[in-house]
Design an enzyme around this catalytic site. Structure first.
Site, PDB file in Angstrom:
ATOM      1  N   ARG A 304      24.509   3.819 -64.443  1.00 25.94           N
ATOM      2  CA  ARG A 304      25.514   4.463 -65.290  1.00 25.94           C
ATOM      3  C   ARG A 304      25.491   3.819 -66.678  1.00 25.94           C
ATOM      4  O   ARG A 304      26.054   2.736 -66.876  1.00 25.94           O
ATOM      5  CB  ARG A 304      26.895   4.297 -64.643  1.00 25.94           C
ATOM      6  CG  ARG A 304      27.957   5.246 -65.191  1.00 25.94           C
ATOM      7  CD  ARG A 304      29.333   4.821 -64.715  1.00 25.94           C
ATOM      8  NE  ARG A 304      29.811   3.652 -65.450  1.00 25.94           N
ATOM      9  CZ  ARG A 304      30.610   2.717 -64.953  1.00 25.94           C
ATOM     10  NH1 ARG A 304      31.001   2.781 -63.695  1.00 25.94           N
ATOM     11  NH2 ARG A 304      31.012   1.703 -65.696  1.00 25.94           N
ATOM     12  N   HIS A 308      32.712   4.522 -66.906  1.00 28.41           N
ATOM     13  CA  HIS A 308      32.986   5.319 -65.704  1.00 28.41           C
ATOM     14  C   HIS A 308      33.548   6.682 -66.101  1.00 28.41           C
ATOM     15  O   HIS A 308      33.089   7.718 -65.628  1.00 28.41           O
ATOM     16  CB  HIS A 308      33.967   4.568 -64.804  1.00 28.41           C
ATOM     17  CG  HIS A 308      34.423   5.371 -63.629  1.00 28.41           C
ATOM     18  ND1 HIS A 308      33.588   5.722 -62.595  1.00 28.41           N
ATOM     19  CD2 HIS A 308      35.633   5.911 -63.325  1.00 28.41           C
ATOM     20  CE1 HIS A 308      34.252   6.431 -61.698  1.00 28.41           C
ATOM     21  NE2 HIS A 308      35.488   6.567 -62.131  1.00 28.41           N
ATOM     22  N   TYR A 317      33.343  -5.508 -68.307  1.00 28.65           N
ATOM     23  CA  TYR A 317      32.867  -6.070 -67.036  1.00 28.65           C
ATOM     24  C   TYR A 317      31.348  -5.992 -66.860  1.00 28.65           C
ATOM     25  O   TYR A 317      30.838  -6.412 -65.828  1.00 28.65           O
ATOM     26  CB  TYR A 317      33.553  -5.371 -65.856  1.00 28.65           C
ATOM     27  CG  TYR A 317      33.450  -3.861 -65.849  1.00 28.65           C
ATOM     28  CD1 TYR A 317      32.317  -3.218 -65.366  1.00 28.65           C
ATOM     29  CD2 TYR A 317      34.501  -3.072 -66.318  1.00 28.65           C
ATOM     30  CE1 TYR A 317      32.221  -1.839 -65.354  1.00 28.65           C
ATOM     31  CE2 TYR A 317      34.415  -1.690 -66.318  1.00 28.65           C
ATOM     32  CZ  TYR A 317      33.277  -1.078 -65.830  1.00 28.65           C
ATOM     33  OH  TYR A 317      33.188   0.293 -65.824  1.00 28.65           O
TER      34      TYR A 317
END
Length: 409
Positions: A304, A308, A317
């Site tokens: 990805r 998100h 993160y």
């Protein structure tokens, strides 16, 4: 007791009327069933109990990150006309994806889930399906949906908060986007069950993320699909992150594909950034299901590259260097290198395609922004013939906060 028995009898009769009597294809509980051909039985005791098995998960890749093709690639998988369809579809998906994010950032669209870097998964699946098949998508599968006929306008209307965007003109039988994680696998398994009961040569295909493969819905649906050998293909888009939870903290299995073994389903693993292999493996699984071979679980490995959703900030993160490294494996550039090296693609064609995609996206955005929103009362009108008194306060609150200008966002 008598009332309960009558209710159960009536329910059973209703189900029988809807689907017909039990097909001969469905085994009785006491019938002997052979082990799946992709699981090796290493030891058997007398009687029905198996006490030892071994299994192997095969990985498929035809096209490397540098655009080099494996000599063993089947000829039909690299038909030039097919490859150009796949390339244009991935480019179109990315153009739409980028514009949708821009609309959200300027307050003209709701939360949106980007498929950046994962276009090969949706496009490969969409290209492998027939029009009569059914797709049960997650919120990141517009690559497959657009290729199957959903319009950009419909998708924008949906992400703009209007459920009319789920009423696709084409394809009519596909499920709407599923936001709850993993539940679409059960929806697809149910559709596949109906196809088998009705003796229809149709296949249900569903896509979920790696995080969804840890849900109860996923396991239950896969178990049911295997027991009844329904025409189902489940694809896990393993993009390495379930929002901010990395793959290694989601499941202790070496691969997600091996979760198929416990259910008695064939498990395959593919390079999800290789659209040639992705389309090939999806097509094989779909046609196997159509021919009565039962369900398949495919783990497509990707990454990805974006957040998100637009409500997320992945920089909090993720290691930016890892993201940069993974971006070098993305699917569009990979296929472009191959096509260009073989004289199937040129810079002029690339510029023309970029313009065509940009123009199509802008037309879709204009149509979306010109779509009058539904009245605030629609959410109540479609649920109740007469509004319950207990919901009167909610109705009045919705009236107070309803947009006055009729715009989006």
């Amino acid at each position: 007791m008598t009332r309960t028995w009558i209710m159960n009898w009536a329910r059973a009769r209703a189900i029988q009327a809807l689907f017909g009597s039990r097909s001969k294809k469905f085994p009785r509980a006491d019938e002997k069933r052979e082990a799946a051909p992709y699981v090796t039985l290493t030891k058997l005791e007398a009687g029905p109990m198996t006490i030892g098995v071994s299994f192997q998960i095969d990985f498929l890749r035809f096209l490397s990150a540098s655009g080099e093709l494996d000599p063993a690639t089947p000829r039909e998988a690299i038909d030039p006309e097919l490859l150009l369809v796949l390339y244009r579809a991935m480019t179109r998906t990315r153009a739409y994806d980028g514009k949708a994010i821009a609309l959200q950032r300027t307050g003209k669209l709701g939360t949106f889930a980007s498929a950046l870097g994962q276009e090969a998964i949706g496009v490969g699946i969409g290209a492998a399906m027939r029009s009569e098949d059914v797709l049960a998508p997650s919120y990141r599968d517009h690559g497959a949906q657009l290729l199957r006929g959903m319009t950009m306008v419909e998708n924008l209307v949906y992400w703009g908060g209007d459920e009319r965007g789920s009423d696709y003109a084409v394809p009519r039988s596909d499920f709407p986007i599923c936001v709850p994680v993993g539940t679409q696998v059960a929806h697809a398994a149910g559709a596949a069950y109906a196809f088998k009961l009705r003796d229809e040569k149709r296949v249900a295909v569903t896509i979920l993320g790696d995080g969804g493969a840890s849900t109860g819905d996923f396991y239950s649906a896969l178990n049911m699909a295997a027991v009844w050998r329904v025409p189902l293909v489940v694809v896990i888009n393993n993009n390495q992150w379930a929002i901010s939870t990395p793959r290694e903290m989601e499941s202790a299995t070496a691969t997600l594909a091996q979760k198929a073994v416990a259910a008695g389903v064939e498990g395959r693993q593919v390079d999800g950034n290789d659209v040639i292999a992705m389309r090939h493996i999806a097509h094989a699984a779909i046609e196997k299901a159509r021919d009565g071979g039962g369900p398949t679980l495919i783990e497509a490995l990707s990454y990805r590259l974006g957040d998100h959703t637009t409500a997320d900030d992945a920089s909090r993160y993720r290691d930016v260097e890892i993201v940069r490294r993974e971006a070098e494996k993305e699917p569009i550039g990979r296929l472009r290198k191959y096509l260009t090296a073989r004289g199937l693609w040129s810079e002029e064609q690339e510029k023309a395609l970029a313009k065509d995609c940009a123009d199509e996206v802008e037309r879709a955005v204009a149509a979306y922004l010109a779509t009058p929103p539904q009245a605030f009362s629609a959410m109540f009108d479609h649920l109740f013939a007469q509004l319950p008194e207990s919901m009167r306060d909610q109705y009045e609150e919705a009236r107070r906060f309803a947009p006055k200008d009729g715009g989006h966002g």
